[in-house]
Design an enzyme around this catalytic site. Sequence first.
Site, PDB file in Angstrom:
ATOM      1  N   GLU A  90       0.709  -1.335   0.016  1.00  0.00           N
ATOM      2  CA  GLU A  90      -0.129  -0.015   0.046  1.00  0.00           C
ATOM      3  C   GLU A  90       0.836   1.438  -0.036  1.00  0.00           C
ATOM      4  O   GLU A  90       2.132   1.382   0.491  1.00  0.00           O
ATOM      5  CB  GLU A  90      -0.859   0.157   1.344  1.00  0.00           C
ATOM      6  CG  GLU A  90      -2.087  -1.158   1.186  1.00  0.00           C
ATOM      7  CD  GLU A  90      -2.627  -0.979   2.737  1.00  0.00           C
ATOM      8  OE1 GLU A  90      -3.757  -1.756   2.920  1.00  0.00           O
ATOM      9  OE2 GLU A  90      -2.648  -0.241   3.564  1.00  0.00           O
ATOM     10  N   CYS A 103       3.069   8.387   1.677  1.00  0.00           N
ATOM     11  CA  CYS A 103       3.348   7.366   2.618  1.00  0.00           C
ATOM     12  C   CYS A 103       3.541   5.993   2.121  1.00  0.00           C
ATOM     13  O   CYS A 103       2.683   5.455   1.347  1.00  0.00           O
ATOM     14  CB  CYS A 103       2.348   7.245   3.669  1.00  0.00           C
ATOM     15  SG  CYS A 103       2.589   6.018   5.133  1.00  0.00           S
ATOM     16  N   CYS A 110       4.653  -7.495   7.691  1.00  0.00           N
ATOM     17  CA  CYS A 110       5.477  -7.093   8.824  1.00  0.00           C
ATOM     18  C   CYS A 110       5.588  -8.034   9.793  1.00  0.00           C
ATOM     19  O   CYS A 110       4.708  -8.696  10.223  1.00  0.00           O
ATOM     20  CB  CYS A 110       5.027  -5.649   9.459  1.00  0.00           C
ATOM     21  SG  CYS A 110       5.987  -5.035  10.665  1.00  0.00           S
ATOM     22  N   CYS A 114       2.914  -5.747  16.337  1.00  0.00           N
ATOM     23  CA  CYS A 114       2.151  -4.566  17.193  1.00  0.00           C
ATOM     24  C   CYS A 114       0.621  -4.913  17.171  1.00  0.00           C
ATOM     25  O   CYS A 114       0.127  -4.997  16.129  1.00  0.00           O
ATOM     26  CB  CYS A 114       2.414  -3.187  16.572  1.00  0.00           C
ATOM     27  SG  CYS A 114       4.066  -2.821  16.593  1.00  0.00           S
ATOM     28  N   CYS A 117      -1.753  -2.882  15.030  1.00  0.00           N
ATOM     29  CA  CYS A 117      -1.764  -2.609  13.813  1.00  0.00           C
ATOM     30  C   CYS A 117      -2.169  -3.793  12.805  1.00  0.00           C
ATOM     31  O   CYS A 117      -2.066  -4.798  12.961  1.00  0.00           O
ATOM     32  CB  CYS A 117      -0.163  -2.390  13.406  1.00  0.00           C
ATOM     33  SG  CYS A 117       0.330  -1.867  11.944  1.00  0.00           S
ATOM     34  N   GLY A 157       5.230  -2.561   6.915  1.00  0.00           N
ATOM     35  CA  GLY A 157       6.714  -3.102   7.120  1.00  0.00           C
ATOM     36  C   GLY A 157       7.366  -1.769   8.270  1.00  0.00           C
ATOM     37  O   GLY A 157       7.085  -1.029   8.515  1.00  0.00           O
ATOM     38  N   SER A 212       7.855   5.040  16.720  1.00  0.00           N
ATOM     39  CA  SER A 212       6.434   4.735  17.232  1.00  0.00           C
ATOM     40  C   SER A 212       6.614   4.160  18.608  1.00  0.00           C
ATOM     41  O   SER A 212       6.924   3.111  18.757  1.00  0.00           O
ATOM     42  CB  SER A 212       6.035   3.597  16.246  1.00  0.00           C
ATOM     43  OG  SER A 212       5.847   4.015  14.856  1.00  0.00           O
ATOM     44  N   CYS A 329      -2.880   2.573   7.512  1.00  0.00           N
ATOM     45  CA  CYS A 329      -1.876   1.231   7.167  1.00  0.00           C
ATOM     46  C   CYS A 329      -2.458  -0.064   7.174  1.00  0.00           C
ATOM     47  O   CYS A 329      -2.888  -0.597   8.283  1.00  0.00           O
ATOM     48  CB  CYS A 329      -0.485   1.623   7.705  1.00  0.00           C
ATOM     49  SG  CYS A 329       0.606   0.513   7.092  1.00  0.00           S
TER      50      CYS A 329
END
Length: 347
Positions: A90, A103, A110, A114, A117, A157, A212, A329
């Site tokens: 994306e 972005c 990934c 997290c 996410c 990622g 983050s 995301c």
Amino acid sequence: MIDLKSMTLEEITDALRDMGEPAFRGKQVFTWLHKGAVSFDEMSNLPKALREKLAENCFITAPKVARKQVSRQDGTIKYLWELGDGNCIESVLMRYHHGNTVCISSQVGCRMGCAFCASTIAGKVRDLTPAEMLDQVLFTQLDSGLDVSNIVLMGIGEPMDNLDNVLKFLQLVNHPDGMNIGMRHISLSTCGVIPGIRRLADLKTQLTLSVSLHAPDGETRSKIMPVNRAYPVEDLFAACHDYFKKTGRRISFEYAMIDGVNDQDWQADLIAARLKGMPGHVNLIPLNDVVESPFKPSKRIAAFQRRLESHGITATVRRSLGGDIDASCGQLRRKAMEEARKGEKPL
């Protein structure tokens, strides 16, 4: 086959010299690639024999638009790109008064895990090449017709988990004969991979580092961000202080506000204490309500912001863009994968 677009101008020039070509051909090829040429036949100022030779030995990456969403609210554009191997990633184009920001993703999926996410739900598939990162900027600009002035590596990622390729991408996108986007117009976000932060500090790049954070205490952070078990938050703040001392660059701390988890006053106080001695900007992010996640958006964003500001910390609330599309995301890729799994719609 050689991935030409992942090569620097000097590397392309050397490769062409090995083919018996003069050095000036390197700049010609480099320029064509960074203008968005998708075949060697487009490179009209190259001899036909050289174009044929390149086609036999090299390839040019060019993603396909698998899906595209345009916000009627603010013009934000979300792209789902299909790569050469069929994987999808994306990118998001965000329109601001100061320019257009894209972005981009740095990996297919990934592995950081997290909890809040959407990008990490299916795990990591592979790293992106420098060319595949560059393509997101280049083809977003070409497809949208809008000039891109700023880049954030904050998509799918963890950039520090693919740092060699990310650094090569930065070199390419910064090149004056390419897209020529300055380092001060680029932000790189990490969930806290300390070796990568220290490597960037040593390189003294002028990009903006975004961390983050999402929790200032180890207990909370380990629950929502597994990376904290490998790189504890105390060590992360130490690395951030060292980064500022070496580069003089202020760090932006991303903080997704999660109801009842990381939105208490004592946590704001702890952030302020751990930032003491260096400038820092805390970007408070209204949490995206991911279906698979048990975490919900906080109702205390304004109170948390005031608490930080009472300590002299600069704190802002991220403006939500693309509210009427899957701009967050990982959402569009996740939806496409789920539809493909059910046989409802091909990727």
